[in-house]
Write a protein that holds these residues in place. Structure first.
Motif, PDB file in Angstrom:
ATOM      1  N   SER A   1      -4.489  -0.870   6.735  1.00  0.00           N
ATOM      2  CA  SER A   1      -5.351   0.168   6.176  1.00  0.00           C
ATOM      3  C   SER A   1      -5.418   0.026   4.663  1.00  0.00           C
ATOM      4  O   SER A   1      -4.532  -0.540   4.032  1.00  0.00           O
ATOM      5  CB  SER A   1      -4.811   1.561   6.537  1.00  0.00           C
ATOM      6  N   PHE A   2      -6.457   0.603   4.066  1.00  0.00           N
ATOM      7  CA  PHE A   2      -6.630   0.527   2.613  1.00  0.00           C
ATOM      8  C   PHE A   2      -5.674   1.485   1.903  1.00  0.00           C
ATOM      9  O   PHE A   2      -5.452   2.613   2.345  1.00  0.00           O
ATOM     10  CB  PHE A   2      -8.064   0.885   2.235  1.00  0.00           C
ATOM     11  N   SER A   3      -5.117   1.009   0.801  1.00  0.00           N
ATOM     12  CA  SER A   3      -4.306   1.873  -0.054  1.00  0.00           C
ATOM     13  C   SER A   3      -4.476   1.424  -1.501  1.00  0.00           C
ATOM     14  O   SER A   3      -4.796   0.260  -1.774  1.00  0.00           O
ATOM     15  CB  SER A   3      -2.820   1.824   0.342  1.00  0.00           C
ATOM     16  N   ALA A   4      -4.268   2.359  -2.405  1.00  0.00           N
ATOM     17  CA  ALA A   4      -4.300   2.063  -3.844  1.00  0.00           C
ATOM     18  C   ALA A   4      -3.185   2.860  -4.499  1.00  0.00           C
ATOM     19  O   ALA A   4      -3.067   4.067  -4.285  1.00  0.00           O
ATOM     20  CB  ALA A   4      -5.653   2.430  -4.453  1.00  0.00           C
ATOM     21  N   THR A   5      -2.365   2.190  -5.273  1.00  0.00           N
ATOM     22  CA  THR A   5      -1.208   2.813  -5.897  1.00  0.00           C
ATOM     23  C   THR A   5      -1.038   2.285  -7.301  1.00  0.00           C
ATOM     24  O   THR A   5      -1.061   1.074  -7.521  1.00  0.00           O
ATOM     25  CB  THR A   5       0.078   2.505  -5.092  1.00  0.00           C
ATOM     26  N   TRP A   6      -0.881   3.187  -8.268  1.00  0.00           N
ATOM     27  CA  TRP A   6      -0.538   2.737  -9.608  1.00  0.00           C
ATOM     28  C   TRP A   6       0.929   3.052  -9.865  1.00  0.00           C
ATOM     29  O   TRP A   6       1.499   3.957  -9.259  1.00  0.00           O
ATOM     30  CB  TRP A   6      -1.446   3.352 -10.672  1.00  0.00           C
ATOM     31  N   SER A   7       1.530   2.284 -10.729  1.00  0.00           N
ATOM     32  CA  SER A   7       2.962   2.440 -10.957  1.00  0.00           C
ATOM     33  C   SER A   7       3.283   2.336 -12.437  1.00  0.00           C
ATOM     34  O   SER A   7       2.515   1.783 -13.236  1.00  0.00           O
ATOM     35  CB  SER A   7       3.746   1.375 -10.186  1.00  0.00           C
ATOM     36  N   LEU A   8       4.436   2.865 -12.782  1.00  0.00           N
ATOM     37  CA  LEU A   8       4.971   2.750 -14.129  1.00  0.00           C
ATOM     38  C   LEU A   8       6.288   2.002 -14.017  1.00  0.00           C
ATOM     39  O   LEU A   8       7.249   2.510 -13.427  1.00  0.00           O
ATOM     40  CB  LEU A   8       5.190   4.139 -14.752  1.00  0.00           C
TER      41      LEU A   8
END
Length: 432
Positions: A238-245
């Motif tokens: 499935s599609f996912s989008a995650t930003w991280s620090l």
């Protein structure tokens, strides 16, 4: 001990928010930071303002810059786990016509059954939301210490089933914020991987799953794991989008000291410091004993002995100021602003001051720093008063501070190039 027993998971009731208040940060620094993983549900933080729409806008903005420069640096694209060539990456970057992350996903899914887009340079274009990051990191640093290296903002999106480079470990602690879909991370303790080295870069690890912990997060949640955690992202396609620090913790204090002293020693050693061969009387005795230093080394000892406390303190103070002037980030968002005597300017962000300090060795000299850049001026000059007024939140007309001082204007332009300033328009607070 496995992450299964080390992972802390918040248990907030439905509708309740997990507060990132001082109590949370005190507990985090004492019990979580660099010790164990964490999953927080339904977080209340300004960082949640960085939505999927915000991320899409940042992606397009940076992608447009890359296309203009014909340089995809900062982006990586993987197809079925294989890294695409740089010249091909520009062809698959997000475009404004995609309208959203899901729109971009629809375009990519029609081309590739399994893809992953990575962007490591969103900080370069994060003008509007940068203050949200600094509010978060200011509290983090206040409790765990200022990173000797830096923090950086990264993004992973796609329908890839596993991280394209397999099970791996970074040198940074990671805070992760999903903005679309469900994100799953599988973690192993370093002691386990040391006993099972085949896990390094592995994609097949069925027999090792019992020794791992699976973190799962959705939009509104936050995960954290320490720099020692081996990990891989997993998906059902499935599609996912995650930003991280990512907060890098791989630079010890001794390296900071060494780097600070390099400039001072280069300045003091002069031309002798540039020699690429060392003259000597005798390399060693007949028995092989080495007991005599060449003249160049003896001169260096004399040089070090002549260094004053003030010189050392100023060297470290300048280095520290330059380091913290980026507010702990790898890059600071900047926009080109041309400064002249007729310009009316202000700080680009009230939370990002131009730092300054008096010289301890040169009377009347003041150093200014922003975004990792340092310039010098005179205490009696207009630049010193201008910077202090800017730091108090005042819009300033450059001509009221100096008109003919080319050195002050050059220094001010350097600070503007680093991202410190914006032009004040005649009406309202519109900025370039």
């Amino acid at each position: 001990m496995l992450y299964l027993t080390l992972t802390a998971i918040s248990t907030t009731l439905p509708g309740m928010k997990t507060m990132l208040d001082k109590k949370f940060w005190r507990n985090f620094s004492r019990n979580i930071w660099e010790k164990k993983a964490l999953v927080l549900r339904n977080v209340k933080s300004g960082l949640l303002e960085i939505t999927d729409a915000e991320v899409f806008d940042l992606l397009v903005l940076y992608a447009d810059r890359c296309r203009k420069l014909n340089d995809p640096t900062g982006f990586k694209f993987f197809i079925d786990g294989f890294k695409a060539e740089e010249e091909d990456v520009l062809q698959v970057l997000p475009e404004k016509q995609d309208k959203s992350l899901l729109g971009y996903h629809a375009r990519m899914k029609a081309l590739f059954p399994d893809y992953c887009l990575v962007c490591d340079e969103l900080l370069q274009v994060n003008h509007k939301k940068q203050h949200l990051l600094t509010e978060f990191t200011d509290e983090l640093y206040r409790h765990v210490g200022f990173p000797n290296r830096f923090s950086e903002m990264g993004l992973y999106l796609g329908n890839y089933r596993k991280t394209p480079f397999g099970v791996h470990v970074d040198s940074c602690g990671v805070f992760s914020f999903p903005v679309a879909g469900v994100k799953r991370f599988r973690l192993w303790e370093p002691q386990y991987v040391k006993k099972n080295p085949s896990l390094d870069r592995a994609f097949k690890y069925e027999k090792h799953k019992k020794a791992s912990e699976l973190l799962e997060a959705r939009p509104g949640d936050m995960t954290y794991w320490p720099s020692s955690a081996w990990h891989i992202a997993e998906s059902d396609g499935s599609f996912s989008a995650t930003w991280s620090l990512g907060v890098w913790v791989d630079q010890p204090h001794k390296e900071m000291i060494s780097d600070s002293l390099k400039g001072l020693l280069a300045q003091k050693s002069g031309a002798a410091g540039n020699k690429v061969a060392t003259q000597f009387k005798k390399l060693h005795s007949d028995s092989g004993e080495v007991s005599e230093l060449p003249k160049a080394y003896l001169q260096t000892i004399e040089l070090l002995q002549r260094l004053s406390v003030e010189e050392l303190q100023e060297t470290f103070l300048k280095s520290w100021m330059q380091h913290i002037s980026s507010q702990g980030f790898k890059t600071v968002p900047s926009a080109p602003v041309e400064i002249s005597a007729k310009s009316k300017i202000r700080l680009r962000s009230k939370n990002s001051l131009i730092l300054w300090q008096h010289s301890l060795t040169s009377k009347g000299v003041v150093y200014f720093s922003f975004g990792g850049v340092t310039v010098a001026g005179k205490k009696s000059g207009g630049l010193f008063k201008l910077v202090r007024d800017l730091n108090h939140g005042n819009p300033c007309m450059v001509s009221q501070y100096f008109t003919r001082s080319r050195s002050d204007l050059r220094a001010l332009q350097t600070l503007a190039d680093a991202g410190a300033l914006s032009i004040e328009k005649d009406k309202g607070l519109n900025r370039q």
